[in-house]
Scaffold this active site. Structure first.
Site, PDB file in Angstrom:
ATOM      1  N   GLY A   1       3.003   4.854   3.511  1.00 22.18           N
ATOM      2  CA  GLY A   1       3.861   3.747   3.079  1.00 22.18           C
ATOM      3  C   GLY A   1       5.086   4.242   2.325  1.00 22.18           C
ATOM      4  O   GLY A   1       6.194   3.719   2.515  1.00 22.18           O
TER       5      GLY A   1
ATOM      6  N   GLY B   1       0.861  -1.190   0.000  1.00 20.91           N
ATOM      7  CA  GLY B   1       0.000   0.000   0.000  1.00 20.91           C
ATOM      8  C   GLY B   1       0.891   1.232   0.000  1.00 20.91           C
ATOM      9  O   GLY B   1       0.931   2.006   0.958  1.00 20.91           O
TER      10      GLY B   1
ATOM     11  N   LYS C   1      -5.554   7.232  19.525  1.00 20.68           N
ATOM     12  CA  LYS C   1      -5.526   7.804  18.164  1.00 20.68           C
ATOM     13  C   LYS C   1      -6.936   7.829  17.574  1.00 20.68           C
ATOM     14  O   LYS C   1      -7.292   8.751  16.841  1.00 20.68           O
ATOM     15  CB  LYS C   1      -4.564   6.976  17.295  1.00 20.68           C
ATOM     16  CG  LYS C   1      -4.387   7.504  15.863  1.00 20.68           C
ATOM     17  CD  LYS C   1      -3.491   8.711  15.796  1.00 20.68           C
ATOM     18  CE  LYS C   1      -3.569   9.512  14.508  1.00 20.68           C
ATOM     19  NZ  LYS C   1      -3.105   8.888  13.298  1.00 20.68           N
TER      20      LYS C   1
HETATM   21  N1  LIG Z   1      -1.632  10.038   5.594  1.00 16.95           N
HETATM   22  C1  LIG Z   1      -1.486  10.310   6.883  1.00 16.95           C
HETATM   23  O1  LIG Z   1      -1.093  11.412   7.254  1.00 16.95           O
HETATM   24  C2  LIG Z   1      -1.755   9.272   7.930  1.00 16.95           C
HETATM   25  C3  LIG Z   1      -2.364   8.076   7.597  1.00 16.95           C
HETATM   26  N2  LIG Z   1      -2.543   7.136   8.589  1.00 16.95           N
HETATM   27  C4  LIG Z   1      -3.208   5.888   8.261  1.00 16.95           C
HETATM   28  O2  LIG Z   1      -2.360   5.138   7.393  1.00 16.95           O
HETATM   29  C5  LIG Z   1      -3.153   4.331   6.502  1.00 16.95           C
HETATM   30  C6  LIG Z   1      -2.715   4.641   5.074  1.00 16.95           C
HETATM   31  O3  LIG Z   1      -3.019   6.003   4.822  1.00 16.95           O
HETATM   32  P1  LIG Z   1      -2.444   6.826   3.581  1.00 16.95           P
HETATM   33  O4  LIG Z   1      -1.046   6.463   3.335  1.00 16.95           O
HETATM   34  O5  LIG Z   1      -2.793   8.228   3.821  1.00 16.95           O
HETATM   35  O6  LIG Z   1      -3.350   6.236   2.393  1.00 16.95           O
HETATM   36  P2  LIG Z   1      -3.112   6.324   0.833  1.00 16.95           P
HETATM   37  O7  LIG Z   1      -4.464   6.215   0.214  1.00 16.95           O
HETATM   38  O8  LIG Z   1      -2.256   7.486   0.488  1.00 16.95           O
HETATM   39  O9  LIG Z   1      -2.265   5.009   0.527  1.00 16.95           O
HETATM   40  C7  LIG Z   1      -2.796   3.724   0.484  1.00 16.95           C
HETATM   41  C8  LIG Z   1      -2.326   3.099  -0.808  1.00 16.95           C
HETATM   42  O10 LIG Z   1      -2.662   1.716  -0.805  1.00 16.95           O
HETATM   43  C9  LIG Z   1      -2.996   1.344  -2.138  1.00 16.95           C
HETATM   44  N3  LIG Z   1      -3.765   0.089  -2.090  1.00 16.95           N
HETATM   45  C10 LIG Z   1      -5.030  -0.121  -1.694  1.00 16.95           C
HETATM   46  N4  LIG Z   1      -5.348  -1.422  -1.791  1.00 16.95           N
HETATM   47  C11 LIG Z   1      -4.251  -2.041  -2.269  1.00 16.95           C
HETATM   48  C12 LIG Z   1      -3.958  -3.396  -2.599  1.00 16.95           C
HETATM   49  N5  LIG Z   1      -4.868  -4.365  -2.446  1.00 16.95           N
HETATM   50  N6  LIG Z   1      -2.727  -3.668  -3.080  1.00 16.95           N
HETATM   51  C13 LIG Z   1      -1.794  -2.705  -3.239  1.00 16.95           C
HETATM   52  N7  LIG Z   1      -2.022  -1.414  -2.945  1.00 16.95           N
HETATM   53  C14 LIG Z   1      -3.231  -1.096  -2.472  1.00 16.95           C
HETATM   54  C15 LIG Z   1      -3.780   2.524  -2.649  1.00 16.95           C
HETATM   55  O11 LIG Z   1      -3.837   2.542  -4.066  1.00 16.95           O
HETATM   56  C16 LIG Z   1      -2.992   3.695  -2.062  1.00 16.95           C
HETATM   57  O12 LIG Z   1      -1.998   4.129  -2.951  1.00 16.95           O
HETATM   58  C17 LIG Z   1      -4.612   4.706   6.801  1.00 16.95           C
HETATM   59  O13 LIG Z   1      -5.189   3.813   7.700  1.00 16.95           O
HETATM   60  C18 LIG Z   1      -4.483   6.087   7.460  1.00 16.95           C
HETATM   61  O14 LIG Z   1      -5.544   6.410   8.313  1.00 16.95           O
HETATM   62  C19 LIG Z   1      -2.113   7.296   9.866  1.00 16.95           C
HETATM   63  C20 LIG Z   1      -1.505   8.469  10.227  1.00 16.95           C
HETATM   64  C21 LIG Z   1      -1.310   9.550   9.305  1.00 16.95           C
HETATM   65  C1  LIG Z   2      -2.002  13.132   9.894  1.00 18.22           C
HETATM   66  C2  LIG Z   2      -2.671  12.816  11.196  1.00 18.22           C
HETATM   67  C3  LIG Z   2      -1.680  12.049  12.027  1.00 18.22           C
HETATM   68  C4  LIG Z   2      -2.951  14.102  11.912  1.00 18.22           C
HETATM   69  O1  LIG Z   2      -1.914  14.569  12.703  1.00 18.22           O
HETATM   70  C5  LIG Z   2      -3.913  12.003  11.006  1.00 18.22           C
HETATM   71  O2  LIG Z   2      -4.115  11.088  11.750  1.00 18.22           O
HETATM   72  C6  LIG Z   2      -4.953  12.235   9.953  1.00 18.22           C
HETATM   73  O3  LIG Z   2      -4.974  13.191   9.207  1.00 18.22           O
HETATM   74  O4  LIG Z   2      -5.869  11.386   9.880  1.00 18.22           O
END
Ligand SMILES: NC(=O)C1=CN([C@@H]2O[C@H](COP(=O)(O)OP(=O)(O)OC[C@H]3O[C@@H](n4cnc5c(N)ncnc54)[C@H](O)[C@@H]3O)[C@@H](O)[C@H]2O)C=CC1
Ligand SMILES: CC(C)(CO)C(=O)C(=O)O
Length: 329
Positions: A18, A13, A198
């Site tokens: 990631g 992902g 969180k």
């Molecule tokens: N972006 C942020 O600032 C933060 C995100 N998180 C958590 O981290 C997790 C990921 O968030 P993001 O990186 O923002 O999401 P994102 O949407 O940017 O990245 C997820 C990626 O996974 C890919 N994906 C989905 N299904 C797939 C599969 N079966 N095989 C391969 N790739 C696949 C998608 O195409 C996408 O590029 C979420 O649960 C989010 O809540 C936690 C803290 C901060």
């Molecule tokens: C990026 C972050 C960590 C906020 O600080 C978040 O959890 C969100 O946007 O969902």
């Protein structure tokens, strides 16, 4: 993993979070393979992965980007899979990734929300499931570029169910730190408590930020939004009490103050990931956040009108964004 082996990381992902984790692990010469989809994956394959933001500039050149779709990579088994898909994709992605996980490996949920750890454990076993709490922010402003926007605390790693391969868990923690990402390993009780902490933070800010289309800071500045935040928090504390969840705060008052005084200031300008999802016409993680609170509350006969209403409004917005504004424009 025995003493002489190095970990093999698979970022399952490769989106915002990631890409940052994979890019930083690559910076310290770890073996990192990326699995992802869409224009961002295509861009990193062709032009490399650029990382920018509060933790500095870094480039993984295209010739050093290792992508899972290479047939040889699909034969390989990885010691450490960082599952960094949105919660709505956990089931599918974890099922696909499970086949690539070494017998004594670990799958780490790098995700927000409730239910992900249980799904992963069902697919790879409790002995290979690791939980994480990530509270730095990342975005993909354009394909191929990941931007680190804010950081509120260390990444926490822990065993949610039972002991896993501890050498791998410690190595992941050490590698993150060495690469420049603050990280700590914590106990089972602390990792659950951090996950729920969180959830409290995201439930308080994300749906409101997405509905009102404002950054986090604006939610803390207004009396009206503060009253709603207060309502959300009180309801979550009632659910936690009923489920005997060990939250890291004494009570709703205590957390409300901590959120406004300590957690909000460093993330004042951040636009909730839920707002970014709505704007990009993607499904949000509402079902793993306020939606999960509402479901758990119903099972325990606890009224949660704030969380219920916010869940319904976000679902409306998800549909509206994907279907267009309707006949009146
Ligand atoms: N972006 C942020 O600032 C933060 C995100 N998180 C958590 O981290 C997790 C990921 O968030 P993001 O990186 O923002 O999401 P994102 O949407 O940017 O990245 C997820 C990626 O996974 C890919 N994906 C989905 N299904 C797939 C599969 N079966 N095989 C391969 N790739 C696949 C998608 O195409 C996408 O590029 C979420 O649960 C989010 O809540 C936690 C803290 C901060
Ligand atoms: C990026 C972050 C960590 C906020 O600080 C978040 O959890 C969100 O946007 O969902």
């Amino acid at each position: 993993m025995n003493e002489s082996q190095s970990p093999t990381y698979l970022i399952y992902g490769a989106g915002a979070i990631g890409s940052v984790l994979g890019g930083f692990l690559h910076k310290i010469n770890r073996s990192v393979t990326f699995a992802g989809r869409g224009s961002h994956l295509l861009a990193i394959k062709e032009q490399g992965l650029r990382i920018t933001g509060i933790w500095g500039e870094h480039l993984v050149p295209p010739e050093e980007i290792d992508i899972l779709s290479d047939p040889l990579n699909r034969e390989k088994r990885y010691s450490t899979i960082l599952l960094s898909v949105k919660s709505k994709d956990t089931e599918t992605a974890a099922r696909e990734a499970a086949e690539l996980l070494a017998e004594d490996g670990i799958m780490v949920s790098i995700q927000n929300g409730l239910g992900n750890w249980e799904t992963i454990a069902r697919l790879v076993g409790e002995k290979r499931t690791v939980g994480a709490r990530v509270i730095f922010g990342a975005e993909i402003p354009v394909p191929g570029l990941a931007k680190v926007t804010v950081n509120a605390d260390d990444v926490l790693l822990g065993e949610p169910f039972c002991p896993v391969n501890r050498a791998l868990l410690q190595t992941l923690k050490d590698d993150l730190r060495l690469s420049g990402i603050p990280a700590r390993a914590v106990s089972k009780e602390e990792i659950w408590s951090a996950l729920w902490g969180k959830v409290l933070y995201n439930c308080s800010l994300n749906p409101l930020g997405a509905i009102l289309e404002v950054p986090y800071g604006r939610l803390g500045e207004n009396e009206e939004t503060r009253m709603i935040i207060r309502g959300i928090i009180e309801e979550i504390f009632l659910v936690c009490q009923a489920l005997k969840v060990p939250l890291p705060y004494k009570g709703a008052d205590d957390y409300y103050r901590f959120l406004l005084e300590t957690q909000l200031p460093p993330t004042r300008d951040h636009r909730a990931s839920m707002l970014q999802d709505i704007l990009a016409k993607r499904k949000t993680e509402i079902e793993a956040l306020n939606g999960a609170i509402s479901r758990l509350a119903r099972e325990n006969e606890i009224p949660t009108p704030y969380n219920d209403l916010l869940t319904l409004l976000i679902k409306f917005k998800e549909k509206r964004e994907s279907q267009g504004p309707g006949p009146q424009g």
